[in-house]
Scaffold this active site. Sequence first.
Site, mmCIF file in Angstrom:
data_model
loop_
_atom_site.group_PDB
_atom_site.id
_atom_site.type_symbol
_atom_site.label_atom_id
_atom_site.label_comp_id
_atom_site.label_asym_id
_atom_site.label_seq_id
_atom_site.Cartn_x
_atom_site.Cartn_y
_atom_site.Cartn_z
ATOM 1 N N ASP A 130 1.019 -1.077 0.013
ATOM 2 C CA ASP A 130 0.093 0.047 -0.226
ATOM 3 C C ASP A 130 0.800 1.309 -0.004
ATOM 4 O O ASP A 130 1.658 1.604 0.938
ATOM 5 C CB ASP A 130 -0.929 0.127 1.376
ATOM 6 C CG ASP A 130 -2.129 0.867 1.338
ATOM 7 O OD1 ASP A 130 -2.254 1.682 0.136
ATOM 8 O OD2 ASP A 130 -2.943 0.672 1.924
ATOM 9 N N ASP B 280 -10.468 3.574 -1.748
ATOM 10 C CA ASP B 280 -11.116 2.604 -0.855
ATOM 11 C C ASP B 280 -12.728 2.593 -1.112
ATOM 12 O O ASP B 280 -13.383 3.696 -1.156
ATOM 13 C CB ASP B 280 -11.025 3.053 0.584
ATOM 14 C CG ASP B 280 -9.495 2.783 0.912
ATOM 15 O OD1 ASP B 280 -8.645 2.327 0.121
ATOM 16 O OD2 ASP B 280 -9.050 2.798 2.132
#
Length: 642
Positions: free
Chosen positions: A393, A456
């Site tokens: 990430d 997200d």
Amino acid sequence: MTKAIAGLVLLGITLVSGANADIIRLESVDVQNLEQEWGSPHADHSVEGHEISVGGQKFAHGLGTHASSSLRLALGGKGEQFTAFVGVDDEVGKRGSVTFTISGDGKTLWESGVLRGGDAAKPISVDLRGIKILVLSVGDAGDGITYDHADWADAQFVMTEGKPQAVARTPEPAVVLTPKPSLKPRLNGARIVGVRPGSPFLYTIAATGEPPLGFSVEGPKGGLPEGLQIDLLKGRISGVLKERGTFILTLRAKNSRGTAKRPLKIVCGDTIALTPPMGWNSWNCFGCDVSAASVRAAADAMVASGLIDHGWTYINIDDCWEDRRDAAGNVLANEKFPDFAGLATYVHDQRLKIGLYSSPGPQTCAGHEGSYQHEEQDARRYGQWGFDYLKYDWCSYGGIAPHPNHEELMKPYQVMRAALDKVPRDIVFSLCQYGMGNVWEWGTEAGGNCWRTTGDITDTWSSMSGIGFGQAGHEKYAGPGHWNDPDMLVVGYVGWSARVRPTRLTPNEQYTHISLWCLLSAPLLIGCDMTKLDEFTLNLLTNDEVLEVDQDPLGRAAGRIFKTGAVEVWAKDLEDGSKAVGLFNRGDDEAPVTAKWADLGLKGRQRVRDLWRQKNLGPATDQFTAMVPRHGVVLVKIGDGE
């Protein structure tokens, strides 16, 4: 409320109405049934309580709302006209982007197109004659709801009688569409799998049917390729292949009701993840409350629920497992994970694989230890622990490359890819950097097996649909070993903490979610609490005909082939020459959706099968039409001639 006369000029728009018509302001209507994703609606004020202002123009009256929102109004055929000015409220400056839509009795009457912060207010004039149910909707323009403060300014109805009444939508029942599985054996899961020479091999034969089931495997010379063995009771094939090559096996599952068989192709070479990964990830349910106990419980539930029998494979730990580094620079797990290697072994013993998470920056998104300047050391450690999947990430790497160009976007992933290649273990590499720099165009070059194409996801219609339908055009970059990833699934009990709750998606929205992700050939990572699987959620995740669309060996991703108003048709080529086709309705009312053979590249009479209901619908010629519910889908397989 005042009397209108023919030819009245209101807001610069001519009203055509009878002499006895009434003008009723929108803010005077009871809007308690307005569905709004963030905040609350405000009469005569913006969503944050300020004077309504759009594009520098002030309005004394109106309704301040926020994307996504929807207001259903019963007019009873007594309306004549609706007028308003719409736009993004000035309280967010140049930020925010929304769309306004007005529909009546299931048909789109007016669409604004995308309006952004700072744009001038856009005038509306809609003929309401004969309309019984009017729906005023605000969408997020496909880029999320942040700063989407939307105003219906000076909104007014011309009514011949009565007043618009806000009505609640009838709740959708959670209808289980898939028939119960047969008692006869059925083989499920991936039909092709990749492995690197010398890497540990683990493949669980996924099969349903009345227990007990027995398994057998035959290779081209009668047995398994050298280096592999099978546990006949558990259906687990394991070992190490040292020689490159393609091996075609025949899998069999047998019980008292019969025998099922099908081929499995093992490709021993340089490419893994020949089908999109299927599994579970901890983030959408537990967030930073994840622990070894919750991971073990997820693995146990994957087996006990039967999900393992449908091809679900990975148990992935997201952020918040990390602690500090020891004196030698080795990353340590925190007190919630006292034995990481033991945890990996436990998951493997369940016939599953296990994954974890890190960042190319100094810290992860949650502020824990990242892999910056420790890439090879961390990759070795992941392999020693026994992990099979890495989500990597971007997070704090933005501090190292605050304005990254193409090469800088690729660099940290290439560094970790090179480190993983030195580990004698196959580790699926999932790039997570939210679609920056059109990652789908270079994710393969950077060494990714999958890459996030978006920010997200959350469990709302605007988030899920905006992300999913926003994948149009990305399909040409997906294929065996490299997949577009529109983020994890938000069905079941989610919550991003220990306090989970049911998803906010309606049942039809959940069918759309799973159908679209399967058409997209997306990684399928369950994001819910696996210990709280209800019948409806389990049905969503165990329809083998639907999952086969995602796991089709051809490895194509669907593209959008038709769109008009709120309806869309997406199609995906399958290995057997047929098409998986999704008929979607993004509108607020049931609507017919048609898939035309001309758009699909088909001719003549073709078989049509409803995949959710696992039911043949008979042959169709030239086109197929279905009534599709609000925010719903009809997922079919079309082809094979008559």
